[in-house]
Design a protein around this motif. Sequence first.
Motif, PDB file in Angstrom:
ATOM      1  N   VAL A 114      12.563 -13.581  15.464  1.00  0.00           N
ATOM      2  CA  VAL A 114      12.962 -12.886  14.240  1.00  0.00           C
ATOM      3  C   VAL A 114      11.784 -12.182  13.591  1.00  0.00           C
ATOM      4  CG1 VAL A 114      14.105 -13.142  11.995  1.00  0.00           C
ATOM      5  CG2 VAL A 114      14.487 -14.853  13.760  1.00  0.00           C
ATOM      6  N   ALA A 115      11.967 -10.903  13.230  1.00  0.00           N
ATOM      7  CA  ALA A 115      11.023 -10.220  12.330  1.00  0.00           C
ATOM      8  C   ALA A 115      11.877  -9.599  11.229  1.00  0.00           C
ATOM      9  CB  ALA A 115      10.244  -9.140  13.079  1.00  0.00           C
ATOM     10  N   GLU A 116      11.573  -9.951   9.992  1.00  0.00           N
ATOM     11  CA  GLU A 116      12.383  -9.454   8.871  1.00  0.00           C
ATOM     12  C   GLU A 116      11.464  -9.072   7.727  1.00  0.00           C
ATOM     13  OE1 GLU A 116      16.438 -11.765   8.348  1.00  0.00           O
ATOM     14  OE2 GLU A 116      14.781 -13.179   8.347  1.00  0.00           O
ATOM     15  N   PRO A 126      10.414   5.629   6.247  1.00  0.00           N
ATOM     16  CA  PRO A 126      10.271   5.613   7.706  1.00  0.00           C
ATOM     17  C   PRO A 126       9.752   4.254   8.188  1.00  0.00           C
ATOM     18  CG  PRO A 126       8.899   7.317   6.654  1.00  0.00           C
ATOM     19  CD  PRO A 126       9.322   6.351   5.598  1.00  0.00           C
ATOM     20  N   VAL A 127      10.356   3.732   9.249  1.00  0.00           N
ATOM     21  CA  VAL A 127       9.914   2.453   9.832  1.00  0.00           C
ATOM     22  C   VAL A 127       9.853   2.587  11.352  1.00  0.00           C
ATOM     23  CG1 VAL A 127      10.849   0.980   7.988  1.00  0.00           C
ATOM     24  CG2 VAL A 127      12.269   1.519   9.975  1.00  0.00           C
ATOM     25  N   VAL A 128       8.980   1.777  11.946  1.00  0.00           N
ATOM     26  CA  VAL A 128       8.923   1.696  13.409  1.00  0.00           C
ATOM     27  C   VAL A 128       9.283   0.266  13.804  1.00  0.00           C
ATOM     28  CG1 VAL A 128       7.478   1.927  15.470  1.00  0.00           C
ATOM     29  CG2 VAL A 128       7.083   3.430  13.499  1.00  0.00           C
ATOM     30  N   VAL A 129      10.209   0.138  14.749  1.00  0.00           N
ATOM     31  CA  VAL A 129      10.544  -1.184  15.296  1.00  0.00           C
ATOM     32  C   VAL A 129       9.972  -1.247  16.709  1.00  0.00           C
ATOM     33  CG1 VAL A 129      12.386  -2.790  15.907  1.00  0.00           C
ATOM     34  CG2 VAL A 129      12.655  -1.298  13.906  1.00  0.00           C
ATOM     35  N   PHE A 130       9.033  -2.179  16.904  1.00  0.00           N
ATOM     36  CA  PHE A 130       8.449  -2.404  18.233  1.00  0.00           C
ATOM     37  C   PHE A 130       9.159  -3.574  18.889  1.00  0.00           C
ATOM     38  CE2 PHE A 130       4.696  -0.538  16.038  1.00  0.00           C
ATOM     39  CZ  PHE A 130       4.353   0.445  16.960  1.00  0.00           C
ATOM     40  N   MET A 131       9.435  -3.458  20.178  1.00  0.00           N
ATOM     41  CA  MET A 131      10.067  -4.558  20.910  1.00  0.00           C
ATOM     42  C   MET A 131       9.407  -4.663  22.281  1.00  0.00           C
ATOM     43  SD  MET A 131      13.868  -3.374  19.739  1.00  0.00           S
ATOM     44  CE  MET A 131      13.282  -1.731  19.394  1.00  0.00           C
ATOM     45  N   GLU A 213       2.521  -4.471  -1.482  1.00  0.00           N
ATOM     46  CA  GLU A 213       3.725  -4.101  -0.710  1.00  0.00           C
ATOM     47  C   GLU A 213       3.610  -4.565   0.744  1.00  0.00           C
ATOM     48  OE1 GLU A 213       6.824  -1.968  -0.872  1.00  0.00           O
ATOM     49  OE2 GLU A 213       6.599  -2.997  -2.792  1.00  0.00           O
ATOM     50  N   ILE A 214       4.717  -5.057   1.273  1.00  0.00           N
ATOM     51  CA  ILE A 214       4.699  -5.462   2.689  1.00  0.00           C
ATOM     52  C   ILE A 214       4.627  -4.226   3.588  1.00  0.00           C
ATOM     53  CG2 ILE A 214       7.250  -5.620   2.876  1.00  0.00           C
ATOM     54  CD1 ILE A 214       6.357  -8.231   4.704  1.00  0.00           C
ATOM     55  N   ALA A 215       3.762  -4.301   4.605  1.00  0.00           N
ATOM     56  CA  ALA A 215       3.562  -3.172   5.517  1.00  0.00           C
ATOM     57  C   ALA A 215       4.075  -3.480   6.920  1.00  0.00           C
ATOM     58  CB  ALA A 215       2.077  -2.821   5.593  1.00  0.00           C
ATOM     59  N   ALA A 216       3.975  -4.750   7.341  1.00  0.00           N
ATOM     60  CA  ALA A 216       4.334  -5.069   8.729  1.00  0.00           C
ATOM     61  C   ALA A 216       4.680  -6.547   8.866  1.00  0.00           C
ATOM     62  CB  ALA A 216       3.170  -4.728   9.661  1.00  0.00           C
ATOM     63  N   ALA A 238       8.390  -6.450  16.260  1.00  0.00           N
ATOM     64  CA  ALA A 238       7.625  -6.230  15.021  1.00  0.00           C
ATOM     65  C   ALA A 238       8.197  -5.027  14.291  1.00  0.00           C
ATOM     66  CB  ALA A 238       6.153  -6.004  15.348  1.00  0.00           C
ATOM     67  N   ILE A 239       7.990  -5.021  12.978  1.00  0.00           N
ATOM     68  CA  ILE A 239       8.418  -3.894  12.145  1.00  0.00           C
ATOM     69  C   ILE A 239       7.183  -3.383  11.402  1.00  0.00           C
ATOM     70  CG2 ILE A 239       9.897  -3.156  10.229  1.00  0.00           C
ATOM     71  CD1 ILE A 239      11.593  -5.711  10.733  1.00  0.00           C
TER      72      ILE A 239
END
Length: 380
Positions: A114-116, A126-131, A213-216, A238-239
Amino acid sequence: MSRKVTLSVIKADVGGLAGHHIVHPDLLATATRVLAEGRERGVIEDFYVTHVGDDLELIMTHYKGVDNSEVHGLAWEAFVEATKVAKSLGLYGAGQDLLADSFSGNVRGLGPGVAEMEFIERPSEPVVVFMADKTEPGAFNLPFYRIFADPFNTAGLVIDPKLHHGFRFEVMDLYESLVYELNTPEEAYDLLALIGSPYRYTVKRVYRRLDGEIAAVVSSERLSLIAGRYVGKDDPVAIVRAQAGFPALGEILEPFATPHLVAGWMRGSFVGPLMPVSQRDAKTTRFDGPPRIIALGFNIKDGKLVGPSDLFDDPAFDEARRTANIIADYMRRHGPFMPHRLGPEEMEYTTLPEVLKKLSGRARKLEEKKSAPQSKEAHE
Ligand code: F6R
Ligand code: MG
Ligand code: MG
Protein backbone atom coordinates in the motif's frame (compact mmCIF):
# COMPACT_ATOMS: atom_id res chain seq x y z
CA MET A 1 -12.57 22.60 -2.76
CA SER A 2 -10.72 22.29 0.55
CA ARG A 3 -11.74 18.68 1.23
CA LYS A 4 -8.75 16.40 1.40
CA VAL A 5 -8.58 13.85 -1.38
CA THR A 6 -6.78 10.53 -0.87
CA LEU A 7 -4.81 8.70 -3.53
CA SER A 8 -4.43 5.00 -2.66
CA VAL A 9 -2.32 2.55 -4.63
CA ILE A 10 -2.83 -1.02 -3.42
CA LYS A 11 -1.22 -4.01 -5.12
CA ALA A 12 -0.95 -7.75 -4.84
CA ASP A 13 0.25 -10.71 -6.85
CA VAL A 14 -2.76 -13.01 -7.04
CA GLY A 15 -1.55 -15.16 -9.90
CA GLY A 16 0.57 -14.99 -13.04
CA LEU A 17 0.09 -16.25 -16.58
CA ALA A 18 2.74 -18.80 -17.62
CA GLY A 19 4.74 -18.19 -14.45
CA HIS A 20 5.50 -15.12 -12.38
CA HIS A 21 5.66 -12.76 -15.32
CA ILE A 22 2.37 -11.06 -16.25
CA VAL A 23 -1.22 -10.62 -15.06
CA HIS A 24 -3.91 -12.33 -17.17
CA PRO A 25 -6.39 -9.87 -18.76
CA ASP A 26 -9.33 -11.60 -17.03
CA LEU A 27 -7.85 -10.63 -13.65
CA LEU A 28 -7.59 -7.01 -14.76
CA ALA A 29 -11.21 -7.18 -15.96
CA THR A 30 -12.36 -8.71 -12.67
CA ALA A 31 -10.61 -6.07 -10.56
CA THR A 32 -12.05 -3.38 -12.85
CA ARG A 33 -15.57 -4.73 -12.31
CA VAL A 34 -15.20 -4.80 -8.52
CA LEU A 35 -13.80 -1.26 -8.39
CA ALA A 36 -16.48 0.04 -10.78
CA GLU A 37 -19.11 -1.35 -8.40
CA GLY A 38 -17.26 0.32 -5.52
CA ARG A 39 -17.36 3.61 -7.37
CA GLU A 40 -21.12 3.16 -7.96
CA ARG A 41 -21.63 2.60 -4.23
CA GLY A 42 -19.60 5.74 -3.44
CA VAL A 43 -16.74 3.90 -1.73
CA ILE A 44 -14.24 5.47 -4.14
CA GLU A 45 -14.40 8.45 -6.51
CA ASP A 46 -12.35 7.01 -9.34
CA PHE A 47 -9.85 4.25 -10.18
CA TYR A 48 -7.42 2.86 -12.70
CA VAL A 49 -6.44 -0.81 -12.85
CA THR A 50 -3.15 -1.97 -14.31
CA HIS A 51 -0.28 -4.36 -13.74
CA VAL A 52 3.48 -4.54 -13.73
CA GLY A 53 4.83 -8.04 -14.16
CA ASP A 54 2.71 -10.37 -12.04
CA ASP A 55 1.41 -7.61 -9.75
CA LEU A 56 -2.17 -6.40 -10.02
CA GLU A 57 -2.23 -2.66 -9.28
CA LEU A 58 -5.28 -0.74 -8.05
CA ILE A 59 -4.99 3.06 -8.24
CA MET A 60 -7.92 4.70 -6.45
CA THR A 61 -9.07 8.16 -5.38
CA HIS A 62 -11.56 8.87 -2.58
CA TYR A 63 -12.34 11.22 0.31
CA LYS A 64 -12.07 8.68 3.11
CA GLY A 65 -8.46 9.17 4.23
CA VAL A 66 -5.58 6.71 4.47
CA ASP A 67 -6.04 3.24 6.00
CA ASN A 68 -9.78 3.43 5.42
CA SER A 69 -11.49 0.09 6.04
CA GLU A 70 -14.10 0.52 3.26
CA VAL A 71 -11.47 1.37 0.64
CA HIS A 72 -9.08 -1.34 1.79
CA GLY A 73 -12.02 -3.75 1.97
CA LEU A 74 -12.88 -2.95 -1.65
CA ALA A 75 -9.28 -3.61 -2.73
CA TRP A 76 -9.31 -6.88 -0.78
CA GLU A 77 -12.57 -7.88 -2.50
CA ALA A 78 -10.97 -7.14 -5.90
CA PHE A 79 -7.99 -9.36 -5.05
CA VAL A 80 -10.23 -12.16 -3.70
CA GLU A 81 -12.42 -12.09 -6.82
CA ALA A 82 -9.34 -12.00 -9.09
CA THR A 83 -7.91 -14.95 -7.15
CA LYS A 84 -11.07 -16.97 -7.88
CA VAL A 85 -10.57 -16.29 -11.60
CA ALA A 86 -6.84 -17.08 -11.33
CA LYS A 87 -7.71 -20.43 -9.72
CA SER A 88 -10.33 -21.23 -12.36
CA LEU A 89 -7.77 -20.56 -15.13
CA GLY A 90 -5.06 -22.51 -13.32
CA LEU A 91 -2.82 -19.45 -13.23
CA TYR A 92 0.44 -19.73 -11.38
CA GLY A 93 0.61 -18.71 -7.71
CA ALA A 94 -3.13 -17.94 -7.52
CA GLY A 95 -3.80 -15.85 -4.40
CA GLN A 96 -0.14 -15.92 -3.37
CA ASP A 97 -0.09 -12.47 -1.72
CA LEU A 98 -3.34 -12.92 0.24
CA LEU A 99 -1.89 -14.20 3.48
CA ALA A 100 -5.11 -14.13 5.50
CA ASP A 101 -8.39 -15.96 4.88
CA SER A 102 -10.51 -12.96 5.79
CA PHE A 103 -10.27 -9.18 5.79
CA SER A 104 -10.00 -7.32 9.09
CA GLY A 105 -9.99 -3.51 8.99
CA ASN A 106 -7.21 -2.76 6.52
CA VAL A 107 -4.92 -4.66 4.19
CA ARG A 108 -1.71 -3.78 6.04
CA GLY A 109 -0.17 -6.99 7.31
CA LEU A 110 -2.47 -9.15 5.18
CA GLY A 111 -0.11 -9.32 2.18
CA PRO A 112 -0.92 -6.53 -0.32
CA GLY A 113 1.39 -3.50 -0.60
CA VAL A 114 0.00 0.00 0.00
CA ALA A 115 1.09 3.56 -0.79
CA GLU A 116 -1.45 6.23 0.15
CA MET A 117 -1.42 9.98 0.65
CA GLU A 118 -4.05 12.55 1.59
CA PHE A 119 -3.82 16.21 0.56
CA ILE A 120 -5.84 19.25 -0.44
CA GLU A 121 -6.04 19.16 -4.21
CA ARG A 122 -4.21 22.02 -5.91
CA PRO A 123 -5.91 23.76 -8.88
CA SER A 124 -3.79 21.42 -10.98
CA GLU A 125 -2.58 18.31 -9.15
CA PRO A 126 -0.05 16.32 -11.21
CA VAL A 127 1.09 13.01 -9.67
CA VAL A 128 3.32 10.15 -10.76
CA VAL A 129 2.52 6.57 -9.71
CA PHE A 130 5.55 4.27 -9.85
CA MET A 131 5.04 0.51 -9.83
CA ALA A 132 7.87 -2.04 -9.83
CA ASP A 133 8.12 -5.82 -10.06
CA LYS A 134 10.88 -8.24 -8.94
CA THR A 135 12.34 -5.85 -6.41
CA GLU A 136 11.63 -4.32 -3.00
CA PRO A 137 10.77 -0.95 -1.38
CA GLY A 138 14.45 -0.02 -0.84
CA ALA A 139 14.71 0.24 -4.64
CA PHE A 140 13.23 3.74 -4.25
CA ASN A 141 15.92 4.94 -1.82
CA LEU A 142 18.43 6.00 -4.45
CA PRO A 143 16.04 7.70 -6.90
CA PHE A 144 14.15 9.44 -4.07
CA TYR A 145 17.38 10.80 -2.65
CA ARG A 146 18.22 12.13 -6.08
CA ILE A 147 14.74 13.62 -6.64
CA PHE A 148 14.43 15.35 -3.26
CA ALA A 149 17.99 15.98 -2.09
CA ASP A 150 20.43 16.01 -5.01
CA PRO A 151 20.81 19.37 -6.75
CA PHE A 152 22.65 17.69 -9.62
CA ASN A 153 19.37 15.91 -10.38
CA THR A 154 16.78 18.42 -9.23
CA ALA A 155 17.65 21.90 -10.39
CA GLY A 156 14.71 23.31 -8.42
CA LEU A 157 16.51 22.63 -5.11
CA VAL A 158 18.95 25.35 -6.12
CA ILE A 159 16.87 27.74 -8.23
CA ASP A 160 13.21 27.44 -7.08
CA PRO A 161 12.47 29.33 -3.81
CA LYS A 162 9.71 26.80 -2.92
CA LEU A 163 12.11 23.85 -3.10
CA HIS A 164 15.12 25.68 -1.71
CA HIS A 165 14.18 24.88 1.94
CA GLY A 166 14.69 21.21 1.20
CA PHE A 167 12.71 18.12 2.16
CA ARG A 168 12.16 15.96 5.23
CA PHE A 169 12.61 12.20 4.80
CA GLU A 170 10.80 9.64 6.92
CA VAL A 171 12.93 6.49 6.97
CA MET A 172 11.84 3.09 8.27
CA ASP A 173 14.09 0.53 9.88
CA LEU A 174 12.33 -2.61 8.65
CA TYR A 175 14.09 -4.90 11.11
CA GLU A 176 13.37 -2.93 14.27
CA SER A 177 10.11 -1.21 13.18
CA LEU A 178 11.57 2.23 13.93
CA VAL A 179 11.01 5.50 12.06
CA TYR A 180 13.59 8.26 11.67
CA GLU A 181 12.96 11.79 10.36
CA LEU A 182 15.84 13.56 8.67
CA ASN A 183 16.05 17.00 7.10
CA THR A 184 17.95 17.68 3.92
CA PRO A 185 20.24 19.33 3.03
CA GLU A 186 21.67 19.56 6.62
CA GLU A 187 21.36 15.86 7.47
CA ALA A 188 22.05 14.48 4.00
CA TYR A 189 25.08 12.47 5.13
CA ASP A 190 23.17 10.91 8.05
CA LEU A 191 20.32 10.11 5.68
CA LEU A 192 22.70 8.43 3.23
CA ALA A 193 24.33 6.48 6.08
CA LEU A 194 20.93 4.84 6.60
CA ILE A 195 19.34 4.57 3.17
CA GLY A 196 22.57 3.41 1.52
CA SER A 197 21.53 0.08 3.16
CA PRO A 198 18.25 -0.30 1.27
CA TYR A 199 17.51 -3.84 2.43
CA ARG A 200 17.03 -2.56 5.97
CA TYR A 201 16.31 1.18 5.81
CA THR A 202 13.69 2.41 3.37
CA VAL A 203 12.34 5.84 2.57
CA LYS A 204 8.66 5.78 3.58
CA ARG A 205 7.52 9.39 3.08
CA VAL A 206 8.95 12.72 1.98
CA TYR A 207 7.60 16.13 3.06
CA ARG A 208 8.28 19.63 1.74
CA ARG A 209 9.90 21.65 4.52
CA LEU A 210 8.43 24.96 3.37
CA ASP A 211 4.98 24.00 4.66
CA GLY A 212 5.07 20.31 5.66
CA GLU A 213 3.09 19.23 2.56
CA ILE A 214 3.43 15.56 1.68
CA ALA A 215 5.49 15.05 -1.48
CA ALA A 216 5.96 11.28 -1.79
CA VAL A 217 5.12 7.91 -0.23
CA VAL A 218 6.42 4.36 -0.80
CA SER A 219 4.79 1.03 0.07
CA SER A 220 6.85 -0.84 2.62
CA GLU A 221 4.93 -3.83 3.89
CA ARG A 222 7.70 -6.34 3.73
CA LEU A 223 6.13 -9.73 3.17
CA SER A 224 9.00 -11.66 4.65
CA LEU A 225 8.65 -9.91 7.98
CA ILE A 226 4.85 -9.96 7.93
CA ALA A 227 4.56 -13.65 7.33
CA GLY A 228 7.41 -14.51 9.68
CA ARG A 229 9.04 -16.39 6.86
CA TYR A 230 10.23 -15.35 3.44
CA VAL A 231 7.22 -15.46 1.11
CA GLY A 232 8.35 -13.00 -1.53
CA LYS A 233 9.98 -9.67 -2.12
CA ASP A 234 7.44 -6.92 -1.62
CA ASP A 235 7.32 -5.53 -5.15
CA PRO A 236 6.88 -1.82 -4.34
CA VAL A 237 4.72 1.09 -5.48
CA ALA A 238 5.19 4.81 -4.83
CA ILE A 239 3.38 8.09 -5.38
CA VAL A 240 5.13 11.43 -6.04
CA ARG A 241 3.44 14.85 -6.40
CA ALA A 242 4.87 17.01 -9.17
CA GLN A 243 5.31 20.66 -10.16
CA ALA A 244 4.63 24.07 -8.57
CA GLY A 245 6.76 23.72 -5.44
CA PHE A 246 7.38 20.00 -5.85
CA PRO A 247 10.03 18.57 -8.19
CA ALA A 248 9.09 18.96 -11.85
CA LEU A 249 7.87 15.89 -13.72
CA GLY A 250 11.20 15.64 -15.52
CA GLU A 251 13.15 15.91 -12.25
CA ILE A 252 11.06 13.03 -10.86
CA LEU A 253 11.78 10.81 -13.87
CA GLU A 254 15.44 11.76 -14.33
CA PRO A 255 17.01 9.32 -11.79
CA PHE A 256 15.53 6.38 -13.71
CA ALA A 257 17.74 7.24 -16.68
CA THR A 258 20.44 5.39 -14.68
CA PRO A 259 19.32 1.80 -14.10
CA HIS A 260 20.67 1.33 -10.57
CA LEU A 261 21.18 -2.09 -9.00
CA VAL A 262 18.38 -3.42 -6.82
CA ALA A 263 17.62 -6.62 -4.91
CA GLY A 264 15.04 -9.05 -6.26
CA TRP A 265 15.07 -10.54 -9.75
CA MET A 266 15.10 -14.37 -9.98
CA ARG A 267 13.64 -16.03 -6.86
CA GLY A 268 13.98 -12.72 -4.99
CA SER A 269 17.60 -13.67 -4.45
CA PHE A 270 19.64 -11.67 -6.96
CA VAL A 271 20.88 -8.18 -7.69
CA GLY A 272 20.10 -6.59 -11.05
CA PRO A 273 19.43 -3.29 -12.81
CA LEU A 274 16.04 -1.60 -12.46
CA MET A 275 14.79 -1.18 -16.04
CA PRO A 276 12.29 1.64 -16.72
CA VAL A 277 9.70 0.35 -19.22
CA SER A 278 6.40 1.21 -20.85
CA GLN A 279 3.20 -0.47 -19.74
CA ARG A 280 3.49 -2.61 -22.88
CA ASP A 281 6.84 -4.00 -21.71
CA ALA A 282 5.85 -4.45 -18.08
CA LYS A 283 6.50 -8.18 -18.04
CA THR A 284 9.36 -9.98 -16.37
CA THR A 285 10.84 -12.55 -18.72
CA ARG A 286 14.62 -12.75 -18.75
CA PHE A 287 15.74 -14.60 -15.60
CA ASP A 288 12.28 -13.50 -14.32
CA GLY A 289 13.27 -9.90 -14.91
CA PRO A 290 15.25 -7.81 -15.06
CA PRO A 291 13.45 -5.90 -12.29
CA ARG A 292 11.12 -3.43 -14.02
CA ILE A 293 9.42 -0.19 -13.19
CA ILE A 294 6.63 1.71 -14.89
CA ALA A 295 5.56 5.30 -14.21
CA LEU A 296 2.05 6.57 -14.92
CA GLY A 297 1.35 10.31 -14.82
CA PHE A 298 -2.11 11.56 -13.80
CA ASN A 299 -3.82 14.81 -12.94
CA ILE A 300 -6.33 14.64 -10.12
CA LYS A 301 -9.30 16.96 -10.69
CA ASP A 302 -12.23 17.09 -8.24
CA GLY A 303 -11.15 13.69 -6.99
CA LYS A 304 -11.14 12.15 -10.47
CA LEU A 305 -8.12 10.63 -12.21
CA VAL A 306 -7.27 12.31 -15.51
CA GLY A 307 -4.90 10.24 -17.65
CA PRO A 308 -2.65 8.33 -17.46
CA SER A 309 0.38 9.12 -19.53
CA ASP A 310 2.76 6.15 -19.82
CA LEU A 311 5.88 8.11 -18.88
CA PHE A 312 8.67 5.64 -19.69
CA ASP A 313 7.11 4.91 -23.10
CA ASP A 314 9.62 7.30 -24.59
CA PRO A 315 12.84 7.05 -26.65
CA ALA A 316 14.42 9.29 -24.00
CA PHE A 317 14.62 6.12 -21.85
CA ASP A 318 15.93 3.85 -24.63
CA GLU A 319 19.52 4.31 -23.50
CA ALA A 320 18.55 3.44 -19.91
CA ARG A 321 17.00 0.22 -21.18
CA ARG A 322 20.07 -0.56 -23.29
CA THR A 323 22.34 0.11 -20.32
CA ALA A 324 20.13 -2.11 -18.16
CA ASN A 325 20.50 -4.92 -20.71
CA ILE A 326 24.29 -4.54 -20.72
CA ILE A 327 24.36 -4.58 -16.90
CA ALA A 328 22.00 -7.58 -16.88
CA ASP A 329 24.36 -9.48 -19.23
CA TYR A 330 27.34 -8.67 -17.07
CA MET A 331 25.66 -9.54 -13.78
CA ARG A 332 24.28 -12.82 -15.17
CA ARG A 333 27.78 -14.00 -15.99
CA HIS A 334 28.37 -14.28 -12.24
CA GLY A 335 25.80 -17.10 -12.06
CA PRO A 336 25.27 -18.14 -8.45
CA PHE A 337 28.07 -15.96 -7.09
CA MET A 338 27.70 -12.90 -4.92
CA PRO A 339 27.34 -9.97 -5.39
CA HIS A 340 24.97 -10.98 -8.21
CA ARG A 341 23.36 -13.46 -5.83
CA LEU A 342 22.25 -11.83 -2.58
CA GLY A 343 23.83 -12.64 0.78
CA PRO A 344 22.40 -15.63 2.68
CA GLU A 345 20.23 -13.51 4.99
CA GLU A 346 18.52 -11.71 2.08
CA MET A 347 17.80 -14.64 -0.22
CA GLU A 348 14.21 -15.68 -0.69
CA TYR A 349 15.28 -19.25 -1.53
CA THR A 350 18.17 -21.14 0.02
CA THR A 351 19.45 -24.69 0.33
CA LEU A 352 22.32 -23.72 2.59
CA PRO A 353 20.94 -25.20 5.87
CA GLU A 354 20.30 -28.57 4.17
CA VAL A 355 23.67 -28.54 2.40
CA LEU A 356 25.46 -27.80 5.67
CA LYS A 357 23.45 -30.49 7.47
CA LYS A 358 24.26 -33.06 4.82
CA LEU A 359 27.95 -32.20 4.92
CA SER A 360 28.24 -31.86 8.70
CA GLY A 361 29.62 -35.40 9.21
CA ARG A 362 32.26 -34.77 6.57
CA ALA A 363 33.61 -31.52 7.97
CA ARG A 364 36.99 -31.66 9.71
CA LYS A 365 38.79 -29.10 11.79
CA LEU A 366 40.95 -26.73 9.88
CA GLU A 367 44.57 -27.35 10.87
CA GLU A 368 46.61 -24.32 10.20
CA LYS A 369 50.34 -24.73 10.19
CA LYS A 370 51.58 -21.81 12.19
CA SER A 371 55.19 -20.73 11.84
CA ALA A 372 57.26 -21.01 15.04
CA PRO A 373 57.14 -17.78 17.03
CA GLN A 374 60.29 -15.77 16.72
CA SER A 375 61.42 -13.26 19.27
CA LYS A 376 60.99 -9.63 18.28
CA GLU A 377 64.63 -8.94 19.03
CA ALA A 378 65.73 -11.46 16.39
CA HIS A 379 64.46 -9.03 13.72
CA GLU A 380 66.09 -6.02 15.21
C1 F6R B 1 10.56 -13.57 -7.69
C2 F6R B 1 9.58 -14.43 -8.36
C3 F6R B 1 10.08 -15.49 -9.28
C4 F6R B 1 9.98 -16.87 -8.62
C5 F6R B 1 10.57 -17.96 -9.53
C6 F6R B 1 10.42 -19.37 -8.94
O1 F6R B 1 9.94 -12.66 -6.85
O2 F6R B 1 8.40 -14.34 -8.15
O3 F6R B 1 11.37 -15.22 -9.73
O4 F6R B 1 10.67 -16.87 -7.41
O5 F6R B 1 9.89 -17.96 -10.77
O6 F6R B 1 9.09 -19.58 -8.61
P1 F6R B 1 8.52 -20.98 -8.07
O7 F6R B 1 9.37 -21.36 -6.88
O8 F6R B 1 7.11 -20.62 -7.69
O9 F6R B 1 8.59 -21.95 -9.19
MG1 MG C 1 5.04 -13.42 -8.13
MG1 MG D 1 5.68 -9.51 -8.48
